[in-house]
Design an enzyme around this catalytic site. Structure first.
Site, PDB file in Angstrom:
ATOM      1  N   TRP A 205      20.073 -16.242  -4.407  1.00 42.90           N
ATOM      2  CA  TRP A 205      19.787 -15.070  -3.597  1.00 42.90           C
ATOM      3  C   TRP A 205      19.381 -15.400  -2.157  1.00 42.90           C
ATOM      4  O   TRP A 205      19.564 -14.567  -1.275  1.00 42.90           O
ATOM      5  CB  TRP A 205      18.698 -14.194  -4.238  1.00 42.90           C
ATOM      6  CG  TRP A 205      18.510 -12.865  -3.554  1.00 42.90           C
ATOM      7  CD1 TRP A 205      19.268 -11.744  -3.722  1.00 42.90           C
ATOM      8  CD2 TRP A 205      17.500 -12.517  -2.593  1.00 42.90           C
ATOM      9  NE1 TRP A 205      18.797 -10.708  -2.927  1.00 42.90           N
ATOM     10  CE2 TRP A 205      17.704 -11.176  -2.219  1.00 42.90           C
ATOM     11  CE3 TRP A 205      16.448 -13.217  -2.012  1.00 42.90           C
ATOM     12  CZ2 TRP A 205      16.889 -10.511  -1.300  1.00 42.90           C
ATOM     13  CZ3 TRP A 205      15.643 -12.561  -1.098  1.00 42.90           C
ATOM     14  CH2 TRP A 205      15.858 -11.220  -0.754  1.00 42.90           C
ATOM     15  N   ASP A 206      18.879 -16.586  -1.875  1.00 39.51           N
ATOM     16  CA  ASP A 206      18.361 -16.860  -0.525  1.00 39.51           C
ATOM     17  C   ASP A 206      18.774 -18.250  -0.036  1.00 39.51           C
ATOM     18  O   ASP A 206      17.981 -18.964   0.577  1.00 39.51           O
ATOM     19  CB  ASP A 206      16.828 -16.745  -0.517  1.00 39.51           C
ATOM     20  CG  ASP A 206      16.252 -16.672   0.886  1.00 39.51           C
ATOM     21  OD1 ASP A 206      16.948 -16.172   1.790  1.00 39.51           O
ATOM     22  OD2 ASP A 206      15.099 -17.113   1.081  1.00 39.51           O
ATOM     23  N   LEU A 207      20.028 -18.627  -0.272  1.00 37.32           N
ATOM     24  CA  LEU A 207      20.449 -19.982   0.083  1.00 37.32           C
ATOM     25  C   LEU A 207      20.984 -20.013   1.518  1.00 37.32           C
ATOM     26  O   LEU A 207      22.149 -19.759   1.776  1.00 37.32           O
ATOM     27  CB  LEU A 207      21.504 -20.502  -0.887  1.00 37.32           C
ATOM     28  CG  LEU A 207      21.651 -22.037  -0.855  1.00 37.32           C
ATOM     29  CD1 LEU A 207      20.358 -22.714  -1.268  1.00 37.32           C
ATOM     30  CD2 LEU A 207      22.788 -22.500  -1.744  1.00 37.32           C
TER      31      LEU A 207
END
Length: 311
Positions: A205-207
């Protein structure tokens, strides 16, 4: 994760950088201040129970304080302390599921405090590379991480999508009639077309560039997941907007979708869903100035879809 930063040493145990303390107090409110007040005793207890010794200055991100430590055998590790919320609660679940394949290894987890003991990686992140060199790395990691089925206890993209579609009409009405409102409604329409099949992959989700660190056992590994179960098309936005270049939007999108083996029409819809999520968050906070980067990405994808439909 952030950079090495020094702060006042609390109780001879940890140093809490001033900027981190201010962010927790401002954004976390009473809960953030309670977390800060508990940090010294929490850290001292974990260091004693897990027989760890701090051997370097603190690292901070927006939400976490990370202490470089070593165990009784001298093995280096990182002790991560952060408030537990809907986004961070799934981190140990995801790290266990990945088992170090493309991501940092989880060594221990404390269910009471939410603290994680992680393998020690290097301090250099992917932001040191030029974007066109960094994107293939991120795409490869995303493909590896999304190959894992999501554990059942994680939050679900299907639930998130349903809430977004429920919230869109009222929040769209807070925008004046015009391009901004039309864009928001176009994003919602795209999500509506794919919402019935939200996917079941384990998503980071937050790469983005700063959440990929250099390592010894592999060149690069992912850190700081905010995991959920869903379609990998919902994963692409952080790497599209990080070190943003409008001329690279479609190149980045195409490289990632090709590497992950995604259907581009579905990936476009879920990327517009990520735009919708971010725009709705801003509107919920009373901010009607739409993020120009998000708007640019959405318009680039919508324009290409329109050209394909016309041809």
């Amino acid at each position: 994760m952030g950079r090495f930063t020094h702060g006042p040493r609390i109780g001879g145990v940890i140093d809490i950088p001033e900027e981190f303390a201010e962010t927790q107090s401002r954004e976390g409110g009473a809960a953030g201040r309670a977390f800060l007040a508990a940090l010294p005793s929490m850290a001292a207890d974990l260091l004693a129970r897990w027989e760890l010794r701090v051997n370097g200055p603190s690292l901070t991100g927006r939400c976490a304080l990370v202490l470089p430590v070593e165990d009784a055998d001298g093995t280096p590790a990182m002790l991560k302390l952060q408030p537990v919320d809907d986004e961070t609660a799934g981190e140990p679940v995801a790290l266990r599921a990945w088992g170090g394949d493309g991501a940092v290894r989880l060594l221990r987890y404390d269910g009471t405090t939410g603290a994680l003991l992680l393998e020690r990686l290097r301090t250099g992140d992917l932001d040191a590379l030029e974007p066109r060199a960094a994107l293939p790395v991120i795409a490869g990691l995303l493909a590896r991480l999304a190959a894992t089925p999501a554990p059942p206890e994680l939050r679900r993209l299907g639930d998130i999508a349903a809430r977004m579609l429920d919230d869109t009409p009222a929040l769209a009405a807070t925008l004046p009639a015009g391009p901004g409102r039309r864009l928001l409604l176009d994003c919602a329409a795209a999500v509506r077309e794919v919402a019935a099949e939200p996917g079941d992959r384990l998503l980071h989700w937050d790469l983005h560039f700063e959440n990929v660190l250099a390592a010894d056992r592999e060149p690069w590994l992912a850190i700081d997941p905010k995991p959920l179960a869903g379609d990998p098309g919902f994963e692409l936005m952080p790497a599209l907007r990080n070190r943003f270049d409008p001329d690279d939007t479609l190149w980045r999108f195409d490289l990632m979708t090709e590497t992950l083996g995604l259907d581009r029409a579905r990936a476009t819809a879920w990327t517009l869903g990520r735009v919708l999520q971010n725009l709705l968050w801003r509107l919920e906070e009373g901010d009607t100035e739409l993020d120009p980067v998000q708007v640019s990405i959405a318009r680039a994808l919508l324009a290409r879809g329109a050209r394909r439909t016309a041809s």
